[in-house]
Design a protein around this motif. Structure first.
Motif, PDB file in Angstrom:
ATOM      1  N   VAL A 188       0.871  -1.176   0.000  1.00 20.13           N
ATOM      2  CA  VAL A 188       0.000   0.000   0.000  1.00 20.13           C
ATOM      3  C   VAL A 188       0.907   1.225   0.000  1.00 20.13           C
ATOM      4  CG1 VAL A 188      -1.780   1.303   1.206  1.00 20.13           C
ATOM      5  CG2 VAL A 188      -1.845  -1.202   1.223  1.00 20.13           C
ATOM      6  N   VAL A 189       0.788   2.044  -1.031  1.00 25.33           N
ATOM      7  CA  VAL A 189       1.654   3.218  -1.189  1.00 25.33           C
ATOM      8  C   VAL A 189       0.793   4.470  -1.121  1.00 25.33           C
ATOM      9  CG1 VAL A 189       3.415   4.321  -2.598  1.00 25.33           C
ATOM     10  CG2 VAL A 189       3.109   1.828  -2.715  1.00 25.33           C
ATOM     11  N   PRO A 190       0.884   5.244  -0.020  1.00 25.85           N
ATOM     12  CA  PRO A 190       0.145   6.516   0.035  1.00 25.85           C
ATOM     13  C   PRO A 190       0.873   7.592  -0.765  1.00 25.85           C
ATOM     14  CG  PRO A 190       1.326   6.148   2.088  1.00 25.85           C
ATOM     15  CD  PRO A 190       1.577   4.937   1.239  1.00 25.85           C
ATOM     16  N   PHE A 191       0.127   8.309  -1.579  1.00 25.06           N
ATOM     17  CA  PHE A 191       0.687   9.416  -2.364  1.00 25.06           C
ATOM     18  C   PHE A 191       0.186  10.716  -1.743  1.00 25.06           C
ATOM     19  CE2 PHE A 191       1.474   5.948  -5.093  1.00 25.06           C
ATOM     20  CZ  PHE A 191       2.429   6.323  -6.023  1.00 25.06           C
ATOM     21  N   PRO A 192       1.026  11.344  -0.912  1.00 26.50           N
ATOM     22  CA  PRO A 192       0.565  12.540  -0.206  1.00 26.50           C
ATOM     23  C   PRO A 192       0.480  13.751  -1.132  1.00 26.50           C
ATOM     24  CG  PRO A 192       2.885  12.164   0.242  1.00 26.50           C
ATOM     25  CD  PRO A 192       2.424  11.001  -0.583  1.00 26.50           C
ATOM     26  N   PHE A 193      -0.334  14.702  -0.698  1.00 30.69           N
ATOM     27  CA  PHE A 193      -0.383  15.971  -1.427  1.00 30.69           C
ATOM     28  C   PHE A 193       0.971  16.645  -1.257  1.00 30.69           C
ATOM     29  CE2 PHE A 193      -1.503  20.254  -2.507  1.00 30.69           C
ATOM     30  CZ  PHE A 193      -2.532  20.127  -3.432  1.00 30.69           C
ATOM     31  N   PRO A 194       1.626  17.091  -2.335  1.00 28.48           N
ATOM     32  CA  PRO A 194       2.989  17.631  -2.212  1.00 28.48           C
ATOM     33  C   PRO A 194       3.021  18.933  -1.421  1.00 28.48           C
ATOM     34  CG  PRO A 194       2.127  17.995  -4.425  1.00 28.48           C
ATOM     35  CD  PRO A 194       1.134  17.125  -3.729  1.00 28.48           C
ATOM     36  N   ASP A 195       4.046  19.034  -0.571  1.00 31.31           N
ATOM     37  CA  ASP A 195       4.227  20.293   0.154  1.00 31.31           C
ATOM     38  C   ASP A 195       4.942  21.289  -0.751  1.00 31.31           C
ATOM     39  OD1 ASP A 195       6.911  19.551   0.109  1.00 31.31           O
ATOM     40  OD2 ASP A 195       6.864  18.752   2.151  1.00 31.31           O
ATOM     41  N   ALA A 196       5.248  22.468  -0.216  1.00 32.66           N
ATOM     42  CA  ALA A 196       5.821  23.543  -1.030  1.00 32.66           C
ATOM     43  C   ALA A 196       7.164  23.136  -1.632  1.00 32.66           C
ATOM     44  CB  ALA A 196       5.964  24.805  -0.197  1.00 32.66           C
TER      45      ALA A 196
END
Length: 674
Positions: free
Chosen positions: A584-592
Motif C-alpha cells: 500500500v503506497v500513500p501518495f501525499p499531497f505535495p508540500d511547497a
C-alpha cells in the motif's frame, strides 16, 4: 512386368470405363426405341461386353480405390444411384452423352439433359426410392435438380464439387470459402502436447472405426489458441485426416442457411476426409442467436468435430458424448528447449537472459518460435546508435508476442517517466523499489527457494496506490513498468463492467488470462468503482455483485504479474482486498518544497525559459498533475508569441487551470509573479 500407373492416371481410366458402361446402356435403350414414359429398364449390362471388360481391367490397375467407388461407399449409393450419377457426369465429361440422352428419350422429348425418367427407363436395378429428397443423391446434393414441369422430366446435373472429386481433383467447395479455413500447416509439438494429440487420436480411432461420422465430439480448452489448433491438427494428421477451422461467429443464424451449411460440410468432410475445428474464441453470450447456432451445429453435425475455446462452456445435451481436454502451455523445461531450437547458436550466449525470459513470460510454442525469429532477424540488421543488445532484442520480442488479447479491454501505456521524474517522500520511493524487487526475483524466491511449494495462495503481487488526483499514481506505475521493462495496461472499466450477470467476471477473466502470458502490469485506475465494498445481500443483483468481488480476490491472488490499483479514497475499498494487497503506497499531497521540485522537472532541457521563480511557483496549492498541465499550457502560449516561457505565461495558464477545476486563484498564491 509393366509398372502400375499412378492413382490419378488409373482413376481417369477407371472413370472413362465406368462412363462407357453407362453409354452402352443408353445406346441399347435408344436402339430399342423405347419412349421416356415406358417403364421396364434393362437388366445388368452384359458381363462380357467390351465396356464391362474394360471396367474390370481398369479396376485391377487401381493402386487404391477409385474416387467413384470411394464416393459410393461413403454415401451408400445403390447400383442405380451410382449409374444416375455417372449419367449426369457423362454429360459434363463427354460431348457425345448429350446427343445420346436426347436420342434415348425419343423424338418427342427433345431433351439433351438427363432426367429421372430416362434413368428409370434406361438404367438397370432402377428403384423409385432414389428420387426421394432424403435419398443419397439429393440429400447430399450429389446432383442438382433443375426446373421442370415434374420431378421425372426436370433436368439433372452433377454438382461441380462432386464432378471434380470423381475426376480426382480435390479442393474445398467454393460455397464454404470464407466460412472455413483449411489448416495446411504441419505442427511441431512439444512432448506434453504431442501426448495429448495421441490421446485424442486414440479416442477417435477407437470410436470411429466403423464410421468416422459417429466419432465423439472433442473439446479443447485453454488460453493458448495456437496450441489448441496445433494439437487438433496433429491428432488429425495421426489419423490421416485433414482439418479445417470454422469460427463460431461465422456460423449462420437463419435455420435454412444453418441446415444447408450442416449438410454441405458433412459432404465435404466425407469427400475430403476432414475434421472440423469449431473455434469458439470470442463467441457470443450463451443465450445469443450465434451461440444457439453453434450449439445446433455441435448437436447435428455428423462428422469429426473439435470444439476449441478458452472456456469449457456448458455441457449441454448432445447425441454424441463430448470429451474435454485441457490444453496447457509448454512447461518450463519444454519452453527452454524451444528457445534453444528457436535461437540456435546465440542461445548459449543468452543462457542467463533466457532464464530471465522464462521467469517472466509464459509463451506458447508458436510465440516462442516467432520471438526467436524476430530476435535473429533484428540481430542481423546493422546496429544503430543506442540499439539494444542481444538480450534486449530477445526481451522486446517476447513483449511484442505477449501483447495480443488485451487491446479490446485495456489501453497500453508507453512508459515515459523515470525515477528522476517522480517527486515523492523517500519512504514511498523505497516501497516502490521493493515492488520492483518482488517482481524481478519472484521466480527465484517462489520456485528456486521453494516458497511456492508451501502453497499457491497469496503469490500474486499487488499494490494499492492511494492519493488525490494528480499526485503521481499513474506516473509511478509508468516508472515501475520502465524499470522492469514490462508492458503497462490501464484497464478500461467501461468495457469490463457489465450489467449482465456473469459478464463482468468473464471480461475480467479475459483480462487476467491475456496478461498472464507476458506478466504485464495491470493498472486498475479508480479501482473503487470495481473493487468496492461488498454489500449486504438484499436481492439477486447484490448477490452477483458480491460474486464479482470474490472472483477478483481470487484472480488477484493468483495473477503471476503485478496488479496496481489506484484510488482517491482508501476507505471505499473492500477490507478483504486490503488484506490481500501486498503493498500500500500513500501518495501525499505535495508540500511547497516538493511542488518547487516538480516545477523544476516540468520543463525539458530544450524548452526555452526566462526568469522562472520556482519558489514563487510552489505557492500554487495544486498537485503535480495540475502543475504539468499549467507548464504545458504556458509553453504553447509562449510558442505562439515566439518568446521563451516566462512567469506571465504561467500566470495566464494557472488562471485557466484553476477555472477548469473550479477553484479560486488567490493573490497569496500568485503575488509577485509579474
Amino acid at each position: 512386368m509393366s509398372e502400375r500407373p499412378d492413382w490419378h492416371e488409373a482413376n481417369q481410366r477407371y472413370l472413362r470405363a465406368a462412363l462407357a458402361v453407362v453409354r452402352e446402356l443408353l445406346e441399347q435403350h435408344a436402339a430399342a426405341g423405347r419412349g421416356a414414359g415406358e417403364v421396364g429398364a434393362l437388366e445388368e449390362a452384359a458381363p462380357d461386353s467390351a465396356a464391362s471388360l474394360a471396367l474390370r481391367e481398369a479396376a485391377r490397375d487401381m493402386p487404391a480405390p477409385p474416387a467413384l467407388d470411394a464416393l459410393c461407399h461413403c454415401f451408400g449409393l445403390t447400383r442405380f444411384e451410382r449409374d444416375v450419377l455417372l449419367l449426369c457426369a457423362g454429360v459434363e465429361l463427354d460431348s457425345s452423352f448429350a446427343a445420346l440422352c436426347e436420342a434415348a428419350q425419343g423424338e418427342g422429348a427433345r431433351r439433351a439433359s438427363p432426367t429421372f425418367s430416362l434413368a428409370l427407363d434406361a438404367l438397370p436395378c432402377a428403384h423409385w426410392n432414389a428420387l426421394a429428397p432424403t435419398a443419397a443423391l439429393r440429400r447430399w446434393r450429389l446432383i442438382e435438380l433443375g426446373g421442370g414441369d415434374s420431378l421425372l422430366t426436370a433436368p439433372l446435373r452433377v454438382d461441380e464439387r462432386v464432378l471434380h472429386y470423381l475426376v480426382g481433383v480435390q479442393h474445398l467447395d467454393e460455397r464454404l470459402a470464407g466460412v472455413v479455413e483449411v489448416e495446411s500447416r504441419r505442427p511441431a509439438l512439444v512432448p506434453s502436447q504431442q501426448r495429448l494429440a495421441e490421446r485424442l487420436a486414440a479416442l477417435w480411432g477407437a470410436r470411429g472405426e466403423d464410421d468416422p461420422r459417429i466419432m465423439s465430439v472433442v473439446r479443447l480448452c485453454g488460453a493458448d489458441a495456437a496450441s489448441r489448433r496445433a494439437i487438433a491438427a496433429a491428432a488429425c494428421q495421426l489419423l490421416g485426416m485433414n482439418m479445417a477451422v470454422m469460427s463460431a461467429p461465422a456460423v449462420p443464424t437463419l435455420p435454412a442457411e444453418l441446415d444447408a451449411l450442416t449438410r454441405l460440410w458433412e459432404r465435404e468432410a466425407a469427400l475430403g476426409s476432414f475434421a472440423l475445428l469449431l473455434d469458439c474464441e470470442g463467441a457470443e453470450a450463451p443465450d445469443s442467436a450465434g451461440a444457439r447456432s453453434a450449439a445446433y451445429l455441435v448437436e447435428h453435425l455428423n462428422s469429426p468435430l473439435i470444439i476449441a475455446g478458452r472456456e469449457r462452456g456448458r455441457a449441454g445435451s448432445h447425441a454424441r458424448p463430448i470429451f474435454t481436454f485441457d490444453v496447457e502451455r509448454p512447461g518450463t523445461s519444454e519452453q527452454r528447449e524451444l528457445w534453444r531450437e528457436a535461437l540456435g547458436a546465440p542461445a548459449e550466449a543468452l543462457n542467463g537472459e533466457v532464464e530471465a525470459v522464462l521467469s517472466q513470460f509464459d509463451l506458447g510454442a508458436q510465440a516462442i518460435r516467432a520471438a526467436g525469429a524476430e530476435t535473429l532477424r533484428r540481430l542481423a540488421e546493422p546496429e544503430g546508435e543506442g540499439a539494444p543488445g542481444l538480450a534486449g532484442l530477445l526481451w522486446d520480442a517476447c513483449r511484442v508476442q505477449a501483447r495480443h488479447g488485451l487491446g479490446e479491454l485495456a489501453q497500453r501505456l508507453e512508459p515515459a517517466a523515470a525515477w528522476d521524474d517522480l517527486v515523492l517522500p523517500e519512504a514511498q520511493r523505497q516501497i516502490l523499489r521493493e515492488v520492483v524487487a518482488h517482481v524481478r526475483h519472484r521466480s527465484l524466491v517462489y520456485d528456486g527457494w521453494g516458497f511456492a511449494a508451501k502453497g499457491r495462495r497469496g503469490l500474486g503481487i499487488s499494490a494499492l496506490f492511494v492519493g488525490a488526483s494528480g499526485t503521481g499514481k499513474t506516473m509511478a506505475a509508468e516508472v515501475l513498468a520502465g524499470e522492469l521493462r514490462l508492458d503497462l495496461y490501464r484497464i478500461d472499466l467501461s468495457s469490463v463492467v457489465s450489467k449482465y450477470i456473469g459478464e463482468t467476471e468473464k471480461n475480467l477473466r479475459r483480462v487476467f488470462d491475456a496478461a498472464e502470458e507476458g506478466g504485464a502490469i495491470l493498472l486498475f485506475d479508480e479501482a473503487d468503482a470495481l473493487f468496492g465494498k461488498r454489500s449486504e445481500v438484499k436481492d439477486s443483483h447484490d448477490r452477483y455483485a458480491n460474486i464479482e468481488v470474490s472472483y477478483l480476490l481470487q484472480r488477484m491472488e493468483a495473477y503471476r504479474g503485478l496488479a496496481i490499483l489506484t484510488t482517491n479514497l482508501r476507505s471505499a475499498l473492500d477490507t478483504a482486498f486490503l488484506r490481500r494487497i501486498r503493498f500500500v503506497v500513500p501518495f501525499p499531497f505535495p508540500d511547497a518544497a516538493q511542488r518547487a521540485e516538480i516545477w523544476r522537472r516540468c520543463f525539458p532541457a530544450g524548452a526555452p525559459t526566462e526568469g522562472l521563480d520556482f519558489d514563487r511557483l510552489s505557492k500554487l496549492n495544486v498537485p503535480g498533475g495540475n502543475i504539468r498541465n499549467i507548464a504545458l499550457h504556458a509553453a504553447f502560449n509562449a510558442a505562439d508569441e515566439g518568446t521563451p516561457v516566462c512567469m506571465s505565461h504561467l500566470l495566464r495558464a494557472a488562471r485557466q487551470e484553476y477555472a477548469k477545476i473550479d477553484k479560486p486563484l488567490t493573490d497569496a498564491e500568485t503575488g509577485g509573479w509579474t
